[in-house]
Design a protein around this motif. Sequence first.
Motif, mmCIF file in Angstrom:
data_model
loop_
_atom_site.group_PDB
_atom_site.id
_atom_site.type_symbol
_atom_site.label_atom_id
_atom_site.label_comp_id
_atom_site.label_asym_id
_atom_site.label_seq_id
_atom_site.Cartn_x
_atom_site.Cartn_y
_atom_site.Cartn_z
ATOM 1 N N ALA A 172 0.836 -1.207 0.000
ATOM 2 C CA ALA A 172 0.000 0.000 0.000
ATOM 3 C C ALA A 172 0.865 1.250 0.000
ATOM 4 O O ALA A 172 0.571 2.231 -0.709
ATOM 5 N N GLY B 51 -9.228 1.798 -10.453
ATOM 6 C CA GLY B 51 -9.424 2.135 -9.047
ATOM 7 C C GLY B 51 -8.297 2.987 -8.495
ATOM 8 O O GLY B 51 -8.523 3.959 -7.769
ATOM 9 N N ILE C 155 -7.636 7.737 -7.147
ATOM 10 C CA ILE C 155 -7.147 8.338 -5.904
ATOM 11 C C ILE C 155 -5.712 8.862 -5.999
ATOM 12 O O ILE C 155 -5.214 9.454 -5.046
ATOM 13 N N GLU D 242 -9.876 -4.969 -4.179
ATOM 14 C CA GLU D 242 -10.654 -3.910 -3.535
ATOM 15 C C GLU D 242 -10.066 -3.574 -2.172
ATOM 16 O O GLU D 242 -9.954 -2.394 -1.795
ATOM 17 N N GLY D 243 -9.686 -4.608 -1.425
ATOM 18 C CA GLY D 243 -9.083 -4.368 -0.123
ATOM 19 C C GLY D 243 -7.762 -3.628 -0.230
ATOM 20 O O GLY D 243 -7.487 -2.693 0.547
ATOM 21 N N LEU E 23 -6.782 -1.612 -2.661
ATOM 22 C CA LEU E 23 -7.053 -0.236 -3.077
ATOM 23 C C LEU E 23 -7.541 0.610 -1.890
ATOM 24 O O LEU E 23 -7.171 1.783 -1.763
ATOM 25 N N ASN E 24 -8.349 0.017 -1.021
ATOM 26 C CA ASN E 24 -8.793 0.745 0.171
ATOM 27 C C ASN E 24 -7.615 1.091 1.076
ATOM 28 O O ASN E 24 -7.566 2.174 1.674
ATOM 29 N N LEU E 25 -6.661 0.174 1.188
ATOM 30 C CA LEU E 25 -5.471 0.446 1.994
ATOM 31 C C LEU E 25 -4.656 1.593 1.412
ATOM 32 O O LEU E 25 -4.119 2.423 2.148
ATOM 33 N N ALA F 149 -5.866 4.059 -0.427
ATOM 34 C CA ALA F 149 -6.633 5.277 -0.164
ATOM 35 C C ALA F 149 -6.446 5.747 1.281
ATOM 36 O O ALA F 149 -6.299 6.945 1.543
ATOM 37 N N THR F 150 -6.431 4.786 2.206
ATOM 38 C CA THR F 150 -6.223 5.133 3.613
ATOM 39 C C THR F 150 -4.837 5.727 3.826
ATOM 40 O O THR F 150 -4.671 6.708 4.569
ATOM 41 N N SER G 235 -6.174 11.324 -1.210
ATOM 42 C CA SER G 235 -7.149 10.509 -1.941
ATOM 43 C C SER G 235 -8.512 11.193 -1.959
ATOM 44 O O SER G 235 -9.220 11.163 -2.974
#
Length: 328
Positions: A172, A199, A203, A296-297, A299-301, A303-304, A310
Amino acid sequence: MATSKQTPQSRTDHDSTRPSASRPPRTVDGLRELVVKIGRDEADISLGGTAHTVLAKLLERPEEVAVRTITDLAASLGVNASTLTRLSTRLGYTGFADFQNVFRDSIAQRHRHFYSQQAERLVAGKTNRAAAADGGAASPEVETVVQLARESIINVEGFLSQLSPEHLRGAARMLAEAKRVRIHGLRQFSALASFVCYGLSMIRTDVALLDAQGLGVAEGLAQLQPGDVVVVTSVAPYTRSVAEAAVAAAQSGLSVIAITDTLASPLVPPATHAFLIPHESSFFSNSMGAYLVFCEGLLNLVATHLGKRSLQALERRERLITALGIEI
């Protein structure tokens, strides 16, 4: 000169070192049958407890045995390399290389007919689903979808059980902080590469498919600098050019993230971070469900990790969508 009487135990140890009188198996399935016979004392060869356990563990990971070195395999099993050499000769092979060729040939044969074999399983299961429907179960059409969904759930649980927090954080961070990111996947996995690219580009900036303009992988890699990131994805049967691109990227000083299936994947050695996602299912090709959930997981990391950056990127994107009247 004094002589000692041979005990039953010493005779057993002696017998366990002699190779099989018959030709050793040339397929992994043949080896599995031999393990069962040895366990039942029905084979013309016996193995000590350690050797029998090691052989059984090797048969649980045929892809790894096919590609890993004897030193790596021994270390993963907690034994010396000489143990694998002795095991190979006991079984009747000329050495570990001859033993390993059985796994290589079996894997190559399986990959050669991967799609048709998957389809055969699907067609064979049609009769069973129809019979179940006649017995009052769900219709075969519904059962087909239910079965695939359940298999995807098992695949998701499979990768969740082996996720490394360190690798997730590292990947990430790389995807968030690298100046440029390129994604590379071909054939069926071109869809996954496009999904990750889309995705990630929501961001952060400077994200693209490695060969987005069709100019070639070499040209795509040449545009990157050390510290940039290349994400590669492929599973068995692996796409050769994707594996070669991963190696070339690593040799050029680029950071490689691999999204693949097993430690035996050719994408693993050149990768700084490798994520192993199962794809076993009754689908006639590689199952993608678990791969999408993992991405998806990830990509969320990212973004976080990017935090406000983001959020700002998403807000800017929303303003452009509104200005251009893209969404209804």
